[in-house]
Design an enzyme around this catalytic site. Structure first.
Site, PDB file in Angstrom:
ATOM      1  N   GLU A  60      21.523 -77.698  48.708  1.00 29.71           N
ATOM      2  CA  GLU A  60      20.214 -78.292  48.284  1.00 29.71           C
ATOM      3  C   GLU A  60      18.940 -77.664  48.772  1.00 29.71           C
ATOM      4  O   GLU A  60      18.322 -77.971  48.090  1.00 29.71           O
ATOM      5  CB  GLU A  60      20.454 -79.647  49.088  1.00 29.71           C
ATOM      6  CG  GLU A  60      21.434 -80.427  48.824  1.00 29.71           C
ATOM      7  CD  GLU A  60      22.990 -80.088  49.190  1.00 29.71           C
ATOM      8  OE1 GLU A  60      24.063 -80.584  48.551  1.00 29.71           O
ATOM      9  OE2 GLU A  60      23.048 -79.041  50.036  1.00 29.71           O
ATOM     10  N   HIS A 129      27.765 -90.293  53.340  1.00 29.18           N
ATOM     11  CA  HIS A 129      27.273 -90.553  52.011  1.00 29.18           C
ATOM     12  C   HIS A 129      26.955 -91.890  51.815  1.00 29.18           C
ATOM     13  O   HIS A 129      27.135 -92.566  50.820  1.00 29.18           O
ATOM     14  CB  HIS A 129      28.915 -90.423  51.221  1.00 29.18           C
ATOM     15  CG  HIS A 129      29.323 -89.175  51.105  1.00 29.18           C
ATOM     16  ND1 HIS A 129      30.301 -88.738  52.073  1.00 29.18           N
ATOM     17  CD2 HIS A 129      29.263 -88.175  50.105  1.00 29.18           C
ATOM     18  CE1 HIS A 129      30.535 -87.391  51.549  1.00 29.18           C
ATOM     19  NE2 HIS A 129      30.131 -87.092  50.612  1.00 29.18           N
TER      20      HIS A 129
END
Length: 326
Positions: A60, A129
């Protein structure tokens, strides 16, 4: 008009803007051949090629670092972070670099970029998540934060965001990706960033929500109406910059306010909203500002429904606020 789900509306907006703007580049993990883990970029690589729809390594920080370089060289990158939770490995690039580029360069450089990220709970994603980190980025000067609550809004807000000269975080409530469909125009249209929407009028109480929790708040408002309590419901749409004028007008009318968000309670956006309402509407308030939120714990898997501020808990908050007597 076609009936689209929220994820289809996102895909449609990206496709339209990529046709309009040849400098727009989509990048992220599995966004190309796979079409994204939620299929939000499905079909884009086939139409625009691998140079404009780029599959990246699982990094990321690398994704956002590369996107910053693209933006500085005149491209319009749209990095996808598979889950908003995975923004944390890229915090340095996002908070220390991207958000500050215009300021640190004295306006010589801008970083036009829309960082897309599915966020929130409700799909059994567990603690890694399901988080709602919007308050962390609202706290960061230089970033705008947008959260759609419907397919129509998703397309109009994303198209508007893609044409901004500065960085925007576009959080997509994954619980809403395929939960319902809505008529969405095929043509190009935008919705003004920084403008909230009153989705239900009422006189007894102002309810403020966004994303997936807007729908829970709507259900609670309908149940409250059956009890004779008329709630005015505001969808923020853009969390920052905030449409404080819309909130102020509503609270001055109703005299009561309740804020709903699924992020943890402490230092969530609800706390800032409560402070702003108190500062601006103190003499109009007939009850303390109420917050109905997630809990100050990691997001649970088995107890997901107990964590989320669903309609029954919102309705209880509405009743408490309306019943308050000084």
């Amino acid at each position: 008009m076609p009936l689209l789900s929220l994820v289809q509306a996102v895909n449609d907006a990206l496709r339209l803007e990529m046709r309009r703007d040849p400098d727009l580049v989509v990048l992220g993990e599995d966004v190309g051949r796979l079409g994204g883990v939620f299929r939000a970029t499905s079909g884009l690589q086939e139409e625009f090629g691998p140079e404009r729809v780029v599959d990246t390594p699982l990094s990321e920080g690398g994704i956002l670092g590369a996107a910053i370089g693209m933006a500085l060289y005149g491209l319009k990158p749209v990095p996808e972070i598979q889950f908003a939770d995975f923004l944390f490995p890229a915090m340095d690039q996002l908070v220390n670099e991207l958000a500050k580029l215009r300021y640190r360069s004295g306006g010589q450089y801008t970083a036009p970029m829309v960082v897309r990220a599915p966020y929130g709970g409700g799909v059994k994603g567990g603690l890694y998540h399901s988080q709602s980190p919007e308050a962390l980025f609202i706290h960061t000067a230089g970033l705008k934060v947008v959260v759609p609550s419907s397919p129509y809004d998703a397309k109009g807000l994303l198209l508007a965001a893609l044409r901004q000269p500065d960085p925007i975080l576009f959080f997509e409530p994954k619980r809403l990706y395929r939960s319902h469909r809505q008529e969405v125009p095929e043509e190009d249209y935008t919705l003004e960033l920084g403008r909230a929407q009153v989705v239900r009028s009422g006189q007894a109480l102002t309810v403020i929500a966004w994303g997936a929790m807007l729908h829970e708040a709507m259900t609670a408002a309908e149940q409250a109406q059956a009890l004779g309590i008329g709630c005015e419901l505001i969808d923020l749409r853009t969390l920052w910059p905030l449409d404080i004028a819309c909130i102020e007008e509503s609270v001055r009318k109703t005299g009561r306010a309740l804020i709903v968000h699924e992020a943890p309670r402490t230092c969530g956006l609800g706390a800032e909203l409560a402070a702003l309402i108190q500062e601006r509407c103190f003499l109009s308030l007939e009850a303390p500002v109420k917050r109905v939120t997630g809990w100050d714990t990691p997001f649970p898997y088995a107890l997901e429904k107990d964590y989320l501020p669903l309609a029954p808990r919102i309705l209880h908050g509405i009743q408490e606020t309306v019943a308050f007597q000084a």
